[in-house]
Enzyme design. Structure first.
Site, mmCIF file in Angstrom:
data_model
loop_
_atom_site.group_PDB
_atom_site.id
_atom_site.type_symbol
_atom_site.label_atom_id
_atom_site.label_comp_id
_atom_site.label_asym_id
_atom_site.label_seq_id
_atom_site.Cartn_x
_atom_site.Cartn_y
_atom_site.Cartn_z
ATOM 1 N N ASP A 57 -13.496 -24.255 -18.274
ATOM 2 C CA ASP A 57 -13.538 -25.285 -19.456
ATOM 3 C C ASP A 57 -12.276 -24.676 -20.237
ATOM 4 O O ASP A 57 -12.273 -25.523 -21.426
ATOM 5 C CB ASP A 57 -14.799 -24.858 -20.118
ATOM 6 C CG ASP A 57 -15.828 -26.219 -20.449
ATOM 7 O OD1 ASP A 57 -15.118 -27.193 -19.840
ATOM 8 O OD2 ASP A 57 -16.606 -26.115 -20.921
ATOM 9 N N ASP B 35 -30.350 -22.169 -20.681
ATOM 10 C CA ASP B 35 -30.916 -21.596 -19.468
ATOM 11 C C ASP B 35 -32.486 -21.432 -19.535
ATOM 12 O O ASP B 35 -33.337 -22.029 -18.506
ATOM 13 C CB ASP B 35 -30.575 -19.850 -19.009
ATOM 14 C CG ASP B 35 -30.351 -18.955 -20.158
ATOM 15 O OD1 ASP B 35 -30.742 -19.275 -21.399
ATOM 16 O OD2 ASP B 35 -29.812 -18.242 -20.120
#
Length: 872
Positions: A313, A457
């Site tokens: 990223d 998550d």
């Protein structure tokens, strides 16, 4: 002194005494202490036969028997310390294998105790043997399902009625004391029994005492006539209710850990599924990412069914070039929405494997990772996610700053060692963002990784569970990474977790909505409640000040009744948690962890409860250095404020004890004990905020592995690797080390049946222990080295077993020492304007502590001296 001794003593004795005086002064004793030490020595020679062999043996073992008394630097009251320590050695610390005749009564008691422990150890087997026929005959099998449910309902109803009576029945102080003694006796009887039965019984006893305490608090301890007392009492009751809920949910969560084992894969590799390995990165250094990629390349899996992806990223050219050089795939986004979750979702557009495995860029997988985890997916078609522990080979800030690395279970050990295993029993294992395998089809069904919260998550696993998919957890570490390097980074990471879990609670509450089983709802709620501990912890740290400073009765009851309800509640909970969690979290350490985080997670969790969309994702920095030891004054500021506040409470409490109403003296004492305990815990928090040096760029990992080294002349030496890092190794040569510092040698390591050679240079030689520095490696050599060390299948599996068992009293002593250590650090690093005050206080405490007897430091030769001491 010399004139006086010359006049009183003969020349040889005078010369020896003057020599002893000068020796004392050379070791830092003051003139007064040195003179007094000589005086005590003269008295000892007059009244004690120090030349006797028994006394000579005691003198030879002085360092072991009297570890806190420096014979070379006497202090004025050393005789008192000697007397206290000697009494302790004779009465409390004797460990003789053969009892003396005068202790036959104690020997008989020890025999009875031994027989009792043997009987308790054999009890589970006897019970299993006696009840074996119940499983074989299935005595209720002939009944219909409705009849069995009726019988179960009757048993449950009867049990609930009995529990309700035990909880709500009012007792006078004597009856309450007898009731508690019965429960405490039962706890002591069952706590040493092996197996899960003892843990279940301790949970029942603890819940009985704790529920009775909460009932008493709600019905008998609020002062409705005083507004200040009522408000303060309700605030404390809120914190206690929170703690009680977390206690109950925690017992439920870990009552029966599943301890799942691997399922073997088919022998036909054509049946093995394809897997994509994602390694997301944003601003981490390439050296942090390299080891993860190198280890992934060595995972035991068919190469045509394994694709490794770097998800960058940061869009860095050096990462693109590195991926091309080692033969892995590279993806970089042009936009960066939703941080890590968005990065993974973007990669899902390109990856086509049946499964996806995700690793944080510093988590190095072992070669066996996929073989240990994927088998369960082939066995259970509804299994959507398999999680493995987050294991760290570097110390976290608590371990490094306190010097407790691999000596005490770290903060995450409880979650990955026990809680996730307990969640697995209830099909409520959470996805933790790394070291996991996810089936691609269910992940696509829920739209990829969740992006609505900063803990993507846990939110993803919640969505999978709502769809009816199952999850699994395997407690065997299959990857290892870097822990946070500083306390500020650690706190920042926990703030993100806390905010994210509260966001999930608000936006996708597990208590509501479809798809979850009741047990799953409870496990998710407990995980979210855990991060709401900030405000209750701050309440506990300041609650006794309400009475000392505001004269508010936060528990409106006599001090005796407070002791009869509060202490059993705390002791039973501590005993039960020690039995259940002992391998994963030592007693009282939760107080330190929660206190360090409380001030910092309280505001963001409160904000997230009010406005769940507020907040942003932050990346946890890894692989940093700490050049010098220092106090993080910014982080420690709240702890110091709370310390000062509690010290004010101590001062007021002392004044009220001597000048307040006599009827309140016992209540003042109880409040002061609470304040002193809070000061100990806050001292521990201060100790954690002292950042220790971390000057190694590559962390050393301790392990034992056979190896060999070859000199340039071809001579080989067998050796054992004792530790390794990305930059070198520590080895122990089996035999004489004919190697010199600076010499170049080749290191030979094996991986399976393959042997690899790595160029090294000898950095140090200490006997047969040698430090090796890795010379510049080629890319292939670096890959091979990582796969021979970090990525070995057995590298991390035994770390958990190295922790000592929990002993609550020893753990409490550790916390006491830790608290005092924190105040000593304040004295050392404080500004000069207040350093004197801290030094006076710490010196006073050190002086008092110096009189406390110590357990002797046992050595091979200590036994005869101990016996000699007992005969004097």
């Amino acid at each position: 002194m010399s004139i006086l001794t010359r006049w009183l003593l003969i020349p040889p004795v005078n010369a020896r005494l003057i020599g002893r005086y000068r020796d004392y002064r050379r070791h830092g004793a003051s003139a007064f202490s040195a003179t007094l030490g000589c005086f005590w020595m003269i008295l000892a020679w007059i009244f004690i036969p120090l030349e006797h062999p028994r006394w000579q043996r005691i003198r030879a073992e002085h360092k072991n028997l009297y570890p806190h008394i420096n014979a070379s630097r006497p202090r004025p009251l050393d005789p008192v310390r000697y007397l206290i320590q000697t009494c302790w050695l004779l009465i409390g610390a004797s460990r003789k294998e053969t009892p003396k005749p005068r202790r036959r009564a104690f020997s008989g008691l020890q025999n009875i105790r031994g027989r009792y422990h043997q009987w308790m150890n054999e009890l589970p087997e006897r019970v299993s043997h006696k009840t074996q026929h119940l499983d074989e005959k299935k005595e209720l099998g002939h009944l219909s399902a409705g009849a069995r449910r009726l019988i179960l309902g009757i048993i449950v109803t009867f049990s609930l009625i009995l529990a309700l009576i035990c909880v709500t029945q009012p007792f006078n102080p004597l009856a309450q004391f007898i009731f508690l003694m019965l429960l405490w006796g039962g706890a002591l009887i069952v706590r040493r029994m092996p197996g899960r039965f003892s843990a279940l019984m301790l949970i029942v006893l603890s819940l009985t005492v704790s529920c009775r305490y909460i009932w008493w608090r709600y019905t008998s301890t609020l002062n409705w006539d005083d507004p200040v007392s009522l408000v303060c009492g309700l605030i404390l009751l809120f914190a206690e209710t929170y703690a009680w809920i977390v206690l109950v949910l925690g017992y439920f969560q870990v009552v029966w850990p599943l301890n799942r084992q691997p399922v073997p894969l088919p022998k036909d590799m054509s049946l093995w599924p394809s897997v994509d390995i994602f390694v997301p990165t944003y601003n981490e250094d390439l050296n942090v990412v390299k080891n993860t990629i190198y280890a992934s390349l060595g995972i035991d899996w068919p190469k045509d069914k394994l694709n490794i992806w770097i998800l960058d990223d940061g869009g860095r050219e050096e990462f693109r070039q590195f991926a091309q050089n080692v033969g892995v795939k590279y993806i970089a986004r042009t936009t960066h929405e939703h941080a890590k979750a968005g990065n993974i979702n973007n990669a899902l557009k390109y990856a086509k494997g049946e499964f996806v495995s995700i690793f944080d860029c510093d988590h190095v997988p072992t070669r066996s990772f996929l073989q240990m985890t994927v088998g369960w997916f082939l066995k259970e078609k509804q299994l959507a996610m398999m999680q493995t522990p987050h294991h760290f080979f570097s110390p976290d800030p608590f371990e490094r700053n306190l010097g407790r690395f691999r000596k005490t279970p770290n903060e995450g050990t409880l979650f990955y060692g026990l809680v996730q295993d307990g969640n697995d029993m209830w099909d409520a294992t959470f996805f933790c963002g790394s070291c996991a395998v996810i089936r691609r089809k269910p992940l696509d069904e829920i739209g990829g990784i969740a992006v609505e919260t900063v803990t993507e998550d846990a939110h993803t696993s919640l969505r999978l569970h709502r769809r009816g998919y199952t999850s699994a957890y395997m407690r065997i570490p299959q990857a290892a990474g870097l822990a946070t390097e500083s306390l500020s980074a650690h706190i920042g990471q926990r703030i993100r977790w806390a905010r994210g879990m509260v966001q999930i609670f608000r936006l996708d509450n597990p208590l509501t909505g479809k798809g979850l089983k009741f047990a799953q709802r409870l496990c998710y709620v407990n995980a979210m409640f855990h991060f709401l501990s900030g405000i209750p912890r701050l309440i506990f740290l300041t609650a006794p000040l309400a009475f000392l400073l505001l004269h508010a009765y936060i528990i409106y009851a006599p001090a005796l009744m407070i002791a009869l309800f509060v202490l059993p509640h705390m002791i039973h909970a501590s005993l039960t948690n020690s039995k259940i969690q002992g391998k994963y979290r030592h007693s009282f350490w939760s107080e330190i962890y929660e206190t360090v985080l409380a001030w910092y997670i309280a505001p963001p969790t409160l904000v997230a409860l009010i406005n769940p969309h507020k907040g942003k994702f932050n990346v946890t920095a890894k692989g940093g250095l700490v050049e010098e030891e220092y106090v993080d004054w910014v982080i420690s500021r709240p702890y110091i404020f709370l310390v000062l506040l509690n010290l004010v409470g101590v001062a007021v409490g002392i004044w009220r004890y001597f000048y307040g109403p006599p009827t309140e003296m016992l209540t003042v004492v109880v409040s002061m004990v609470w304040v002193f305990y809070n000061l100990i815990v806050l001292g521990g928090a201060v100790a954690v905020s002292v950042e220790s040096k971390q000057v190694r760029r590559s962390h050393r990992v301790e392990m034992t592995m056979p190896a060999a080294i070859a000199r340039e002349d071809g001579h080989l030496f067998s050796c054992t690797v004792q530790d390794f890092s990305d930059g070198g190794l520590g080895i122990k040569i089996n035999g004489q080390a004919q190697i010199l510092e600076g010499q170049k040698v080749n290191l030979l390591l094996k991986r399976g049946q393959q042997e690899y050679v790595f160029p090294t240079q000898v950095a140090r030689v200490m006997g047969n222990e040698v430090g090796l520095k890795l010379m510049p490696l080629t890319t292939q050599q670096h890959i091979d080295f990582v796969q021979c060390t970090f990525a070995r299948a057995d590298t991390w599996a035994l770390w958990q077993d190295s922790y000592p068992e929990d002993k609550p009293l020893e753990s409490l002593l550790d916390i006491l020492k830790l608290g005092f250590r924190g105040y000593r650090h304040l004295a050392e690093f404080a500004p000069s304007s207040v350093k004197g005050i801290f030094r006076v206080l710490t010196s006073l405490v050190s002086w008092v502590v110096s009189f406390i007897p110590r357990r002797p430091e046992r050595s091979e030769t200590a036994q005869p001296s101990d016996q000699a001491l007992a005969q004097q």
